[in-house]
Design an enzyme around this catalytic site. Structure first.
Site, mmCIF file in Angstrom:
data_model
loop_
_atom_site.group_PDB
_atom_site.id
_atom_site.type_symbol
_atom_site.label_atom_id
_atom_site.label_comp_id
_atom_site.label_asym_id
_atom_site.label_seq_id
_atom_site.Cartn_x
_atom_site.Cartn_y
_atom_site.Cartn_z
ATOM 1 N N ASP A 1 47.299 15.172 4.688
ATOM 2 C CA ASP A 1 47.715 15.277 6.105
ATOM 3 C C ASP A 1 48.595 16.350 6.782
ATOM 4 O O ASP A 1 49.436 16.820 5.961
ATOM 5 C CB ASP A 1 48.373 13.849 6.627
ATOM 6 C CG ASP A 1 48.207 13.571 8.050
ATOM 7 O OD1 ASP A 1 47.433 14.235 8.763
ATOM 8 O OD2 ASP A 1 49.114 12.665 8.653
ATOM 9 N N ARG B 1 43.352 24.783 14.829
ATOM 10 C CA ARG B 1 43.349 23.818 13.779
ATOM 11 C C ARG B 1 42.667 24.078 12.344
ATOM 12 O O ARG B 1 43.289 23.860 11.365
ATOM 13 C CB ARG B 1 42.842 22.346 14.312
ATOM 14 C CG ARG B 1 43.668 21.997 15.422
ATOM 15 C CD ARG B 1 43.068 20.767 15.724
ATOM 16 N NE ARG B 1 42.611 20.008 14.836
ATOM 17 C CZ ARG B 1 43.672 18.843 14.448
ATOM 18 N NH1 ARG B 1 44.816 18.964 14.800
ATOM 19 N NH2 ARG B 1 43.465 18.130 13.440
ATOM 20 N N ASN C 1 36.777 10.769 10.765
ATOM 21 C CA ASN C 1 36.635 12.135 10.927
ATOM 22 C C ASN C 1 35.553 12.736 11.741
ATOM 23 O O ASN C 1 35.728 13.636 12.288
ATOM 24 C CB ASN C 1 36.922 12.975 9.729
ATOM 25 C CG ASN C 1 38.373 13.068 9.242
ATOM 26 O OD1 ASN C 1 38.648 12.985 8.168
ATOM 27 N ND2 ASN C 1 39.365 12.695 10.157
ATOM 28 N N TRP C 2 34.289 11.948 11.859
ATOM 29 C CA TRP C 2 33.196 12.423 12.468
ATOM 30 C C TRP C 2 33.722 12.467 14.132
ATOM 31 O O TRP C 2 32.865 12.923 14.787
ATOM 32 C CB TRP C 2 32.026 11.511 12.329
ATOM 33 C CG TRP C 2 31.730 11.514 10.981
ATOM 34 C CD1 TRP C 2 31.541 10.396 9.715
ATOM 35 C CD2 TRP C 2 30.827 12.574 10.140
ATOM 36 N NE1 TRP C 2 31.086 10.813 8.692
ATOM 37 C CE2 TRP C 2 30.659 12.084 8.871
ATOM 38 C CE3 TRP C 2 30.540 13.702 10.486
ATOM 39 C CZ2 TRP C 2 29.686 12.854 7.770
ATOM 40 C CZ3 TRP C 2 29.798 14.486 9.452
ATOM 41 C CH2 TRP C 2 29.313 14.048 7.991
HETATM 42 C C1 FPP Z 1 44.266 16.059 7.896
HETATM 43 O O1 FPP Z 1 44.986 16.879 8.795
HETATM 44 C C2 FPP Z 1 43.370 16.528 7.126
HETATM 45 C C3 FPP Z 1 41.894 16.268 7.065
HETATM 46 C C4 FPP Z 1 41.423 15.484 8.183
HETATM 47 C C5 FPP Z 1 41.308 16.820 6.086
HETATM 48 C C6 FPP Z 1 41.582 17.084 4.809
HETATM 49 C C7 FPP Z 1 41.072 18.272 4.384
HETATM 50 C C8 FPP Z 1 41.456 19.253 3.553
HETATM 51 C C9 FPP Z 1 42.894 19.409 3.053
HETATM 52 C C10 FPP Z 1 40.695 20.396 3.333
HETATM 53 C C11 FPP Z 1 39.359 19.807 2.867
HETATM 54 C C12 FPP Z 1 39.238 19.756 1.320
HETATM 55 C C13 FPP Z 1 37.974 20.153 0.414
HETATM 56 C C14 FPP Z 1 37.976 19.884 -0.613
HETATM 57 C C15 FPP Z 1 37.349 20.842 1.380
HETATM 58 P P1 FPP Z 1 44.831 16.759 10.090
HETATM 59 O O2 FPP Z 1 43.961 17.735 10.632
HETATM 60 O O3 FPP Z 1 44.829 15.229 10.718
HETATM 61 O O4 FPP Z 1 46.330 17.316 10.559
HETATM 62 P P2 FPP Z 1 47.023 16.708 11.867
HETATM 63 O O5 FPP Z 1 47.479 15.231 11.354
HETATM 64 O O6 FPP Z 1 48.465 17.611 11.761
HETATM 65 O O7 FPP Z 1 46.241 17.194 12.938
#
Ligand code: FPP
Length: 244
Positions: free
Chosen positions: A27, A40, A75-76
């Site tokens: 996260d 982002r 996440n969609w």
């Molecule tokens: C949360 O950060 C992260 C995600 C929703 C995706 C996690 C994915 C990765 C680390 C990269 C993808 C991995 C691969 C293997 C391709 P957030 O966007 O929710 O961060 P925030 O809480 O600060 O907004």
């Protein structure tokens, strides 16, 4: 912190009571980017970069399974441009890292309903899983279109379809229908970015996991942080509901 990171390689190997299975909620990518005035998606790119050293370190330390929450069923709901970037990063990650992971003895597999991912992502996953099928040192389990509730419902519905009317579902049978069938439950859950939430991750499997929250945003989370989490885990007294 800096000193600790520099010493990551040399730090004592925490071999006793090593978690067999570590689950990670990666996260904080978005916040990492926003704090720098960047889009982002730049944070997600950095987040993917951060994953590889963690996988290598986990394999080096003797962890058997590392499950990383890469894309949830929720996440969609993000903007389609962000989803496209995440899916593209997945394809890039698999294409560029699979050969090295294979060399490190890492087998790639997934949990979640990957039939709903875009075709290029599905094809890359099929390729990466086939490429690394024989590897036995560690499993890198990518949670993609994964949600704990969705997994539980898919498992129950699958069991019901193939089971005679009137049969009773037990925990042992149920586990065989989960996406994690055959894997030990996670011993340790790590979440970055200081949030204390499960976010629909491995709801059944985390029943007795120890939880470690790191304040670091995921792109800043490195091998020394993984070691710190494992050391902390090794101080815990696990009782599994008993008196120990
Ligand atoms: C949360 O950060 C992260 C995600 C929703 C995706 C996690 C994915 C990765 C680390 C990269 C993808 C991995 C691969 C293997 C391709 P957030 O966007 O929710 O961060 P925030 O809480 O600060 O907004």
């Amino acid at each position: 912190m800096q000193g600790q990171e520099a010493n990551a390689e040399a730090a004592p190997f925490p071999s006793q009571d090593l978690p067999r299975h570590i689950a990670i909620i990666m996260d904080g990518n978005g916040r990492w980017a926003q704090r720098r005035g960047l889009d982002r998606t730049v944070g997600h790119r950095e987040g993917v970069k951060a994953l590889k050293p963690i996988v290598k370190e986990a394999a080096r330390l003797g962890i058997q399974v590392l499950t990383a929450y890469a894309f949830s069923t929720e996440n969609w709901r993000r903007p389609s441009q962000e989803i496209d970037v995440l899916m593209g990063l997945l394809v890039e990650f698999l294409a560029s890292e699979t050969p090295e992971l294979k060399e490190e003895g890492v087998r790639i597999r997934t949990i979640g309903d990957i039939r709903k991912l875009p075709r290029p992502a599905q094809e890359s996953l099929a390729w990466a899983m086939a490429e690394t099928r024989q590897e036995e040192r560690m499993i890198l389990n990518l949670a993609l279109n994964y949600g704990g509730r969705d997994e539980i419902l898919r498992a129950v519905n699958h069991w019901r379809r193939v089971t005679p009317e009137g049969s009773e579902l037990t925990a042992e049978i149920f586990q065989q229908y989960l996406d994690t069938a055959g894997l030990p439950d996670p011993d340790l859950l790590i979440r970055s970015s200081g949030e204390f939430r499960l976010s629909n991750f491995l709801l059944w499997q985390l029943a007795y996991a120890e939880i470690y929250i790191s304040d670091k945003l995921w792109p800043d989370f490195g091998p020394a942080d993984l070691q710190a989490a494992i050391r902390d885990y090794q101080t815990r007294q696990r009782r599994f509901g008993g008196l120990g």
